[in-house]
Design a protein around this motif. Sequence first.
Motif, short mmCIF file in Angstrom:
data_model
loop_
_atom_site.label_atom_id
_atom_site.label_comp_id
_atom_site.label_asym_id
_atom_site.label_seq_id
_atom_site.Cartn_x
_atom_site.Cartn_y
_atom_site.Cartn_z
N GLY A 12 38.84 -16.32 87.00
CA GLY A 12 38.66 -15.53 88.05
C GLY A 12 39.22 -14.25 87.83
O GLY A 12 38.73 -13.24 87.56
N HIS A 13 40.66 -14.21 87.39
CA HIS A 13 41.44 -12.86 87.11
C HIS A 13 41.05 -12.40 85.84
O HIS A 13 41.08 -11.18 85.47
CB HIS A 13 42.78 -13.29 87.30
N TYR A 14 40.61 -13.36 84.75
CA TYR A 14 40.29 -13.11 83.41
C TYR A 14 39.19 -12.12 83.42
O TYR A 14 39.18 -10.93 82.95
CB TYR A 14 40.24 -14.45 82.67
N PHE A 15 38.25 -12.58 84.09
CA PHE A 15 36.83 -11.67 84.10
C PHE A 15 36.96 -10.58 85.19
O PHE A 15 36.41 -9.35 84.77
CB PHE A 15 35.51 -12.57 84.51
N ARG A 16 37.78 -10.59 86.10
CA ARG A 16 37.85 -9.33 86.79
C ARG A 16 38.82 -8.41 85.96
O ARG A 16 38.29 -7.29 86.18
CB ARG A 16 38.76 -9.92 88.20
N HIS A 17 39.58 -8.78 85.38
CA HIS A 17 40.40 -7.76 84.71
C HIS A 17 39.53 -7.02 83.57
O HIS A 17 39.75 -6.00 82.97
CB HIS A 17 41.63 -8.34 84.12
N LEU A 18 38.89 -8.04 82.88
CA LEU A 18 38.13 -7.56 81.84
C LEU A 18 36.93 -6.53 82.27
O LEU A 18 36.69 -5.40 81.71
CB LEU A 18 37.16 -8.77 80.99
N PHE A 19 36.31 -6.76 83.27
CA PHE A 19 35.44 -5.68 84.08
C PHE A 19 36.07 -4.64 84.22
O PHE A 19 35.58 -3.44 84.26
CB PHE A 19 34.92 -6.57 85.29
N GLN A 20 37.27 -4.72 84.86
CA GLN A 20 38.12 -3.33 85.25
C GLN A 20 38.31 -2.55 84.16
O GLN A 20 38.16 -1.42 84.02
CB GLN A 20 39.45 -3.90 85.77
N ALA A 21 38.63 -3.15 82.73
CA ALA A 21 39.09 -2.47 81.54
C ALA A 21 37.68 -1.72 81.16
O ALA A 21 37.74 -0.44 80.77
CB ALA A 21 39.74 -3.39 80.76
N ILE A 49 27.46 -16.26 79.75
CA ILE A 49 27.08 -17.31 81.08
C ILE A 49 27.44 -16.90 82.20
O ILE A 49 26.99 -17.05 83.26
CB ILE A 49 27.96 -18.60 80.58
N ASN A 50 28.67 -16.43 82.19
CA ASN A 50 29.37 -15.69 83.50
C ASN A 50 28.33 -14.55 84.29
O ASN A 50 27.86 -14.81 85.16
CB ASN A 50 30.49 -15.14 83.26
#
Length: 335
Positions: A235-244, A278-279
């Motif tokens: 959850g926070h992995y992809f949120r942070h990657l998207f934010q960056a 996949i996400n």
Amino acid sequence: MLLVSSTKRMENEILKRKPVDSRYEVFKEPNWWQKWGLEAFIILGGLATINLIFFANAYTETDTVNPENAAQLGDFVGGYIGTIFTLISVVLLVSTLKNQIEASRIEKFENKYFELIKMHRENVTEFGTDKYNGKKLFVLIIREFRLIQKIVKEVATDLSLSFTDEQFFSISYYVLFIGVGPNSSRMLLKALSIYGSNFASTVEKKLNDEETKDRYKKERNLEYTPFEGHQSRLGHYFRHLFQAISYVDDQKTYINKYDYVKTIRAQLTTHEQALLFINSLSPIGKSWNDIKLIARYKLVKNIPEDFFDPQKEINLTSYFPSDYFEWQENQTASS
């Protein structure tokens, strides 16, 4: 020497004529007006204002010039030229201030950019089990995803249901992400209800069995109990990657956005890129495709050929242009 110069000119002309591929993010150098438009406006406006003096009656009422007037004209020319130099000084000052502001913006951007990369690395480091930690865990997660996909297809076959490859990926990712359990099962059933309540409950029941979990854990050499979800990790992995990445994409300054995002992409392993793809196919990660970040910045270009079986899993190349992946670029270069 003449031949070299001529060849160089030809190369420059070819580069100028080379079309820009709008499918990907391309750095566009600011044109002359974007770079110097303000300075040009000040110079032209200043010269126009200075030269208005020639329309005064003192300089238009007679055609003759006497020595006294000539001396006055000399004083005038000196003052006139001095005014032009003053104007040039103003232009240079404005240009310097503009460059300083731009440099300050880039420095501010880069400070936050590198902080986001640091945070991303720290997030990945926190992943782990007893034997697998950090990026190695993504290997197990992809292994679990493939196991879930196999089970989901078996359930669909038993219920005589037909889904597309993309739907199978989306369903399997829902299971991988949400998992089954006291609270997770309720969330999973709701998420899968669009595919039919009977199908959703059958999948949940088959996965929410302790014997099944233990058996597959041993068979697939998983370091954790499967089917219990990865919300806390992903959850926070992809949120942070998207934010960056979106932080870079949103910049209005003249920077090479692709190069900055490429640095982030270099942090991602093959399995991370595969999981990102996949996400993006599921409603959970639809934001990636809404603004075409994966396509424009080639975020998954390093996934090897046939990493996903095009016959049994999904045809990865059908989602991207024919020159998207690294292995496609290598084939083009060698041909």
